[in-house]
Design an enzyme around this catalytic site. Structure first.
Site, PDB file in Angstrom:
ATOM      1  N   ASP A   1     -30.230 -59.109 -15.406  1.00 39.03           N
ATOM      2  CA  ASP A   1     -30.678 -57.656 -14.944  1.00 39.03           C
ATOM      3  C   ASP A   1     -31.684 -56.964 -15.824  1.00 39.03           C
ATOM      4  O   ASP A   1     -31.454 -57.108 -16.957  1.00 39.03           O
ATOM      5  CB  ASP A   1     -29.346 -56.883 -14.900  1.00 39.03           C
ATOM      6  CG  ASP A   1     -29.376 -55.641 -13.990  1.00 39.03           C
ATOM      7  OD1 ASP A   1     -28.550 -55.675 -13.046  1.00 39.03           O
ATOM      8  OD2 ASP A   1     -30.090 -54.795 -14.102  1.00 39.03           O
TER       9      ASP A   1
ATOM     10  N   ASP B   1     -36.498 -59.546 -15.993  1.00 42.73           N
ATOM     11  CA  ASP B   1     -37.063 -59.453 -14.655  1.00 42.73           C
ATOM     12  C   ASP B   1     -36.953 -60.850 -13.846  1.00 42.73           C
ATOM     13  O   ASP B   1     -37.372 -61.695 -14.313  1.00 42.73           O
ATOM     14  CB  ASP B   1     -38.306 -58.772 -14.684  1.00 42.73           C
ATOM     15  CG  ASP B   1     -38.864 -58.153 -13.457  1.00 42.73           C
ATOM     16  OD1 ASP B   1     -39.360 -57.008 -13.315  1.00 42.73           O
ATOM     17  OD2 ASP B   1     -38.545 -58.800 -12.102  1.00 42.73           O
TER      18      ASP B   1
ATOM     19  N   ALA C   1     -30.627 -58.583  -7.324  1.00 33.19           N
ATOM     20  CA  ALA C   1     -31.687 -57.747  -8.034  1.00 33.19           C
ATOM     21  C   ALA C   1     -32.770 -57.297  -6.964  1.00 33.19           C
ATOM     22  O   ALA C   1     -33.139 -58.154  -6.187  1.00 33.19           O
ATOM     23  CB  ALA C   1     -32.184 -58.574  -8.973  1.00 33.19           C
TER      24      ALA C   1
ATOM     25  N   LYS D   1     -33.600 -50.482  -3.708  1.00 37.71           N
ATOM     26  CA  LYS D   1     -32.818 -50.236  -2.372  1.00 37.71           C
ATOM     27  C   LYS D   1     -32.932 -48.819  -1.905  1.00 37.71           C
ATOM     28  O   LYS D   1     -32.123 -48.329  -0.957  1.00 37.71           O
ATOM     29  CB  LYS D   1     -31.300 -50.592  -2.677  1.00 37.71           C
ATOM     30  CG  LYS D   1     -30.501 -49.763  -3.732  1.00 37.71           C
ATOM     31  CD  LYS D   1     -29.150 -50.019  -3.136  1.00 37.71           C
ATOM     32  CE  LYS D   1     -28.237 -48.851  -3.986  1.00 37.71           C
ATOM     33  NZ  LYS D   1     -27.145 -48.691  -3.639  1.00 37.71           N
TER      34      LYS D   1
ATOM     35  N   SER E   1     -29.161 -56.565   4.363  1.00 41.97           N
ATOM     36  CA  SER E   1     -28.697 -55.205   4.865  1.00 41.97           C
ATOM     37  C   SER E   1     -28.523 -55.177   6.367  1.00 41.97           C
ATOM     38  O   SER E   1     -29.503 -55.818   6.683  1.00 41.97           O
ATOM     39  CB  SER E   1     -29.583 -54.132   4.215  1.00 41.97           C
ATOM     40  OG  SER E   1     -29.310 -52.873   4.815  1.00 41.97           O
TER      41      SER E   1
ATOM     42  N   TYR F   1     -38.597 -50.920   2.468  1.00 41.47           N
ATOM     43  CA  TYR F   1     -37.154 -51.392   1.899  1.00 41.47           C
ATOM     44  C   TYR F   1     -36.591 -52.375   3.018  1.00 41.47           C
ATOM     45  O   TYR F   1     -36.528 -53.656   2.681  1.00 41.47           O
ATOM     46  CB  TYR F   1     -36.066 -50.424   1.636  1.00 41.47           C
ATOM     47  CG  TYR F   1     -34.685 -50.994   1.743  1.00 41.47           C
ATOM     48  CD1 TYR F   1     -33.767 -50.786   2.504  1.00 41.47           C
ATOM     49  CD2 TYR F   1     -34.184 -51.700   0.376  1.00 41.47           C
ATOM     50  CE1 TYR F   1     -32.448 -51.169   2.547  1.00 41.47           C
ATOM     51  CE2 TYR F   1     -32.971 -52.101   0.369  1.00 41.47           C
ATOM     52  CZ  TYR F   1     -32.021 -51.940   1.490  1.00 41.47           C
ATOM     53  OH  TYR F   1     -30.766 -52.616   1.526  1.00 41.47           O
TER      54      TYR F   1
ATOM     55  N   LYS G   1     -36.337 -56.768   3.089  1.00 38.60           N
ATOM     56  CA  LYS G   1     -34.802 -57.520   3.169  1.00 38.60           C
ATOM     57  C   LYS G   1     -35.159 -58.572   4.579  1.00 38.60           C
ATOM     58  O   LYS G   1     -34.830 -59.666   4.386  1.00 38.60           O
ATOM     59  CB  LYS G   1     -33.721 -56.478   3.651  1.00 38.60           C
ATOM     60  CG  LYS G   1     -33.389 -55.748   2.334  1.00 38.60           C
ATOM     61  CD  LYS G   1     -32.778 -56.474   1.298  1.00 38.60           C
ATOM     62  CE  LYS G   1     -32.140 -55.723   0.208  1.00 38.60           C
ATOM     63  NZ  LYS G   1     -31.618 -56.714  -1.211  1.00 38.60           N
TER      64      LYS G   1
ATOM     65  N   PHE H   1     -23.006 -53.181   5.354  1.00 37.62           N
ATOM     66  CA  PHE H   1     -23.344 -52.047   5.955  1.00 37.62           C
ATOM     67  C   PHE H   1     -23.434 -50.786   5.206  1.00 37.62           C
ATOM     68  O   PHE H   1     -24.362 -50.886   4.339  1.00 37.62           O
ATOM     69  CB  PHE H   1     -22.251 -51.844   7.376  1.00 37.62           C
ATOM     70  CG  PHE H   1     -22.785 -52.468   8.386  1.00 37.62           C
ATOM     71  CD1 PHE H   1     -22.677 -54.200   8.314  1.00 37.62           C
ATOM     72  CD2 PHE H   1     -23.345 -52.200   9.550  1.00 37.62           C
ATOM     73  CE1 PHE H   1     -23.201 -55.010   9.501  1.00 37.62           C
ATOM     74  CE2 PHE H   1     -23.665 -53.043  10.591  1.00 37.62           C
ATOM     75  CZ  PHE H   1     -23.832 -54.344  10.357  1.00 37.62           C
TER      76      PHE H   1
ATOM     77  N   ASN I   1     -27.577 -41.346  -1.214  1.00 33.13           N
ATOM     78  CA  ASN I   1     -26.562 -41.753  -0.292  1.00 33.13           C
ATOM     79  C   ASN I   1     -25.650 -40.610  -0.276  1.00 33.13           C
ATOM     80  O   ASN I   1     -25.366 -39.937  -1.184  1.00 33.13           O
ATOM     81  CB  ASN I   1     -25.910 -42.931  -0.802  1.00 33.13           C
ATOM     82  CG  ASN I   1     -27.121 -44.230  -0.716  1.00 33.13           C
ATOM     83  OD1 ASN I   1     -26.947 -44.899  -1.710  1.00 33.13           O
ATOM     84  ND2 ASN I   1     -27.644 -44.152   0.509  1.00 33.13           N
ATOM     85  N   LEU I   2     -24.814 -40.802   0.819  1.00 30.14           N
ATOM     86  CA  LEU I   2     -23.634 -39.772   1.078  1.00 30.14           C
ATOM     87  C   LEU I   2     -22.749 -39.698   0.221  1.00 30.14           C
ATOM     88  O   LEU I   2     -22.424 -38.470  -0.396  1.00 30.14           O
ATOM     89  CB  LEU I   2     -23.188 -39.790   2.601  1.00 30.14           C
ATOM     90  CG  LEU I   2     -22.070 -38.810   3.031  1.00 30.14           C
ATOM     91  CD1 LEU I   2     -22.744 -37.563   3.291  1.00 30.14           C
ATOM     92  CD2 LEU I   2     -21.519 -39.252   4.312  1.00 30.14           C
TER      93      LEU I   2
ATOM     94  N   ASP J   1     -33.268 -41.787   9.704  1.00 29.53           N
ATOM     95  CA  ASP J   1     -32.059 -42.090  10.097  1.00 29.53           C
ATOM     96  C   ASP J   1     -31.862 -42.478  11.429  1.00 29.53           C
ATOM     97  O   ASP J   1     -32.278 -41.615  12.569  1.00 29.53           O
ATOM     98  CB  ASP J   1     -31.234 -40.858   9.988  1.00 29.53           C
ATOM     99  CG  ASP J   1     -30.615 -40.669   8.276  1.00 29.53           C
ATOM    100  OD1 ASP J   1     -31.096 -41.898   7.619  1.00 29.53           O
ATOM    101  OD2 ASP J   1     -30.393 -39.611   7.965  1.00 29.53           O
TER     102      ASP J   1
HETATM  103  C1  WQD Z   1     -25.159 -42.045   5.585  1.00 31.44           C
HETATM  104  C2  WQD Z   1     -25.460 -40.706   6.447  1.00 31.44           C
HETATM  105  C3  WQD Z   1     -27.179 -39.518   6.372  1.00 31.44           C
HETATM  106  C4  WQD Z   1     -26.946 -37.977   2.401  1.00 31.44           C
HETATM  107  C5  WQD Z   1     -28.711 -46.480   3.506  1.00 31.44           C
HETATM  108  C6  WQD Z   1     -29.694 -47.750   3.476  1.00 31.44           C
HETATM  109  C7  WQD Z   1     -28.755 -48.964   3.737  1.00 31.44           C
HETATM  110  C8  WQD Z   1     -28.026 -49.065   2.323  1.00 31.44           C
HETATM  111  C9  WQD Z   1     -26.957 -47.816   2.413  1.00 31.44           C
HETATM  112  C10 WQD Z   1     -28.671 -50.404   0.683  1.00 31.44           C
HETATM  113  C11 WQD Z   1     -26.606 -40.846   7.150  1.00 31.44           C
HETATM  114  C12 WQD Z   1     -26.204 -38.695   6.093  1.00 31.44           C
HETATM  115  C13 WQD Z   1     -26.526 -38.766   3.551  1.00 31.44           C
HETATM  116  C14 WQD Z   1     -26.977 -36.599   2.214  1.00 31.44           C
HETATM  117  C15 WQD Z   1     -26.345 -36.487   4.762  1.00 31.44           C
HETATM  118  N1  WQD Z   1     -28.820 -49.064   1.117  1.00 31.44           N
HETATM  119  N2  WQD Z   1     -26.173 -38.340   4.587  1.00 31.44           N
HETATM  120  N3  WQD Z   1     -26.549 -35.812   3.673  1.00 31.44           N
HETATM  121  O1  WQD Z   1     -29.022 -44.050   5.402  1.00 31.44           O
HETATM  122  O2  WQD Z   1     -27.017 -45.135   6.444  1.00 31.44           O
HETATM  123  O3  WQD Z   1     -27.910 -46.128   4.629  1.00 31.44           O
HETATM  124  O4  WQD Z   1     -27.733 -46.788   2.319  1.00 31.44           O
HETATM  125  O5  WQD Z   1     -28.167 -51.250   0.856  1.00 31.44           O
HETATM  126  O6  WQD Z   1     -29.849 -49.939   3.780  1.00 31.44           O
HETATM  127  O7  WQD Z   1     -30.269 -47.565   4.722  1.00 31.44           O
HETATM  128  O8  WQD Z   1     -26.576 -44.303   4.010  1.00 31.44           O
HETATM  129  O9  WQD Z   1     -25.555 -42.871   2.424  1.00 31.44           O
HETATM  130  O10 WQD Z   1     -27.972 -42.433   2.681  1.00 31.44           O
HETATM  131  O11 WQD Z   1     -26.349 -41.701   4.619  1.00 31.44           O
HETATM  132  O12 WQD Z   1     -26.010 -36.068   5.712  1.00 31.44           O
HETATM  133  O13 WQD Z   1     -27.138 -35.818   1.143  1.00 31.44           O
HETATM  134  O14 WQD Z   1     -24.933 -39.818   5.809  1.00 31.44           O
HETATM  135  O15 WQD Z   1     -28.000 -38.682   7.246  1.00 31.44           O
HETATM  136  O16 WQD Z   1     -26.279 -40.262   8.537  1.00 31.44           O
HETATM  137  P1  WQD Z   1     -27.408 -44.957   5.070  1.00 31.44           P
HETATM  138  P2  WQD Z   1     -26.523 -42.910   3.487  1.00 31.44           P
END
Ligand code: WQD
Length: 356
Positions: free
Chosen positions: A49, A76, A99, A102, A142, A167, A171, A196, A217-218, A311
């Site tokens: 890593d 790397d 590695a 993402k 992914s 990205y 993949k 997912f 991410n959410l 999205d």
């Molecule tokens: C989830 C939902 C956002 C943040 C991505 C990549 C996928 C994988 C996982 C690597 C969406 C909503 C998010 C926020 C929000 N990555 N959201 N407010 O986009 O489904 O997937 O991450 O492996 O390849 O595409 O995940 O967590 O970014 O978003 O409303 O502050 O939450 O619009 O609907 P996503 P996410």
């Protein structure tokens, strides 16, 4: 000093029973959880890593949790001579390749870096493997490779689509490379695991997701709102054609994902295969906020913001193939995913930087 006969006997047992697995990106979120399960199941593990998005502290904690040692090499994956030296020194038998970069949004701003790390990195690794006749390979893929028009739930027998981000394209490109490689040389054993939405943390609260900077991410973002680091969550879009107007995703516990990788390793067969790792159950952003509030006992303030470019309204997995081919299915509930996320957040407000 051990007698040579006894020592040789032990050595042969050691080499026979313990496969030596190279885990690239093993200091990252999914990588570190997978390393933990590999060690628990008796594999010898070598992690490569560059620590650009992973933490050495994560590996230290994995060793403490399992009570076993691993080997670590900082470097790397694009450094083919380094990978070759690792394969030879540790007698690597299997490779799990995590590695890579993402962040979807970042990839649109910096495509060359994403193609270099994700594609050149995979090519350098595979070339080193070819030269050393190591041909058992699990690839961190992914759901994004299904593209924007795939039928829901996503099934592995549908063709790869055209992801919108560099990205996602990187993949899909590596999957194609692996498919061609297996076609050209039937001694390869290759499985691409299509994740997912990985969330959660090990239930010790010692390892978890620790993104650099402001989380894309959410779940990490909601965690920071619950912890008071941010005042509110922006929900990107409340007017989608979904039951509550917010996007729906297939969230899967990172420990289920880790166990899925070890199941794939144990079921590797000649040729090329792709397998979904998900729950098959969609959860909306509003539902996730409600689940988090129920676990943390706090209100998660939010505002409905404009839709985020790229999205999709909703997608989730058909995960029958994983059950059939790997005898694997996700077993951890949404409540457990959120409880483990919140425990990681409360025990590590600054992620792994708590230690600094
Ligand atoms: C989830 C939902 C956002 C943040 C991505 C990549 C996928 C994988 C996982 C690597 C969406 C909503 C998010 C926020 C929000 N990555 N959201 N407010 O986009 O489904 O997937 O991450 O492996 O390849 O595409 O995940 O967590 O970014 O978003 O409303 O502050 O939450 O619009 O609907 P996503 P996410």
């Amino acid at each position: 000093m051990r007698s040579s006969s006894k020592y040789e006997e032990q050595l042969s047992t050691f080499s026979k029973n313990s496969r030596v697995v190279l885990v690239t990106g093993g200091a990252g979120f999914i990588g570190s959880h997978t390393v933990l399960v590999l060690l628990e199941q008796g594999y010898q593990v070598v992690v490569l890593d560059n620590l650009s998005n992973g933490s050495y502290e994560a590996l230290t904690r994995v060793e403490k949790l399992v009570g076993k040692r691993l080997s670590f090499v900082k470097g790397d994956v694009r450094d083919q001579s380094l990978v070759t030296s690792i394969i030879n020194k540790y007698k690597i038998s299997d490779v799990l390749h995590f590695a890579g970069l993402k962040a979807v949004a970042e990839s649109t701003l910096n495509p060359l870096q994403y193609y270099s790390v994700n594609i050149e990195g995979s090519l350098a690794l595979l070339q080193a493997m070819v030269e050393n006749s190591v041909k058992r390979f699990i690839f961190s893929s992914s759901a994004t490779v299904y593209g924007e028009n795939a039928k829901i739930p996503y099934r592995e027998d549908s063709s790869r689509g055209t992801p919108s981000s560099p990205y996602g394209k990187s993949k899909a490109a590596v999957e194609q490379i692996l498919e061609d490689l297996a076609q050209a040389d039937d001694s390869w054993q290759i499985c691409c695991l299509r994740y997912f939405n990985p969330i959660g943390a090990h239930n010790s609260g010692l390892i978890g997701e620790d993104p650099e900077g402001v989380p894309n991410n959410l779940l990490p973002y909601i965690s920071h709102v619950a912890a008071g680091r941010y005042s509110k969550l922006n929900i990107f879009g409340g007017d989608y054609k979904t039951p509550d107007g917010t996007c729906r995703r297939d969230y899967v516990h990172v420990m289920d994902l880790a166990e899925g990788h070890v199941a794939a390793l144990q079921n590797l067969v000649a040729g090329f295969d792709v397998i979904n790792l998900g729950t098959g159950v969609p959860v909306s952003v509003r539902e996730m906020v409600a689940a988090y509030e129920a676990v943390c006992g706090k209100e998660i303030a939010f505002e409905i913001a404009p839709q985020r470019a790229g999205d999709l309204p909703e997608f989730w997995s058909d995960c029958a193939k994983a059950k059939q081919k790997l005898s694997w299915e996700a077993v951890r509930s949404l409540k457990e995913m959120v409880e483990d996320t919140w425990q990681w957040q409360t025990k590590n407000p600054l992620g792994y930087h708590n230690e600094e």
